[in-house]
Design a protein around this motif. Sequence first.
Motif: not given
Length: 95
Positions: A9-26
């Motif tokens: 379950x932990x491995x599957x959670x790590x493969x999930x979608x990542x939160x969007x990047x901070x707009x200023x950093x992007x």
Amino acid sequence: MRIALILPIALLAACGPQPPMDPQRAAEICDEQARAAQGPTGRVTVGVNSNSGPSTDVEIGLSSDFLSGRDPLEVYRSCVFQKTGAEPVRPPNLR
């Protein structure tokens, strides 16, 4: 037994979608890509060392966006959208 259930379950959670990047950093990251799309980038370093004598270093960079003729403003916009899922929060810094 619990570890055997928690680990997958932990491995599957790590493969999930990542939160969007901070707009200023992007914007900072995408500024560099847009600048590279404007033309060749590079630097020249010249130095002298008392042990080994003169030294030089030359770097030249060509981005695929520049070679394909993409508009730097479009490169910036699409890069920010790809990283954040939203339109840019500021115009690009192309200097």
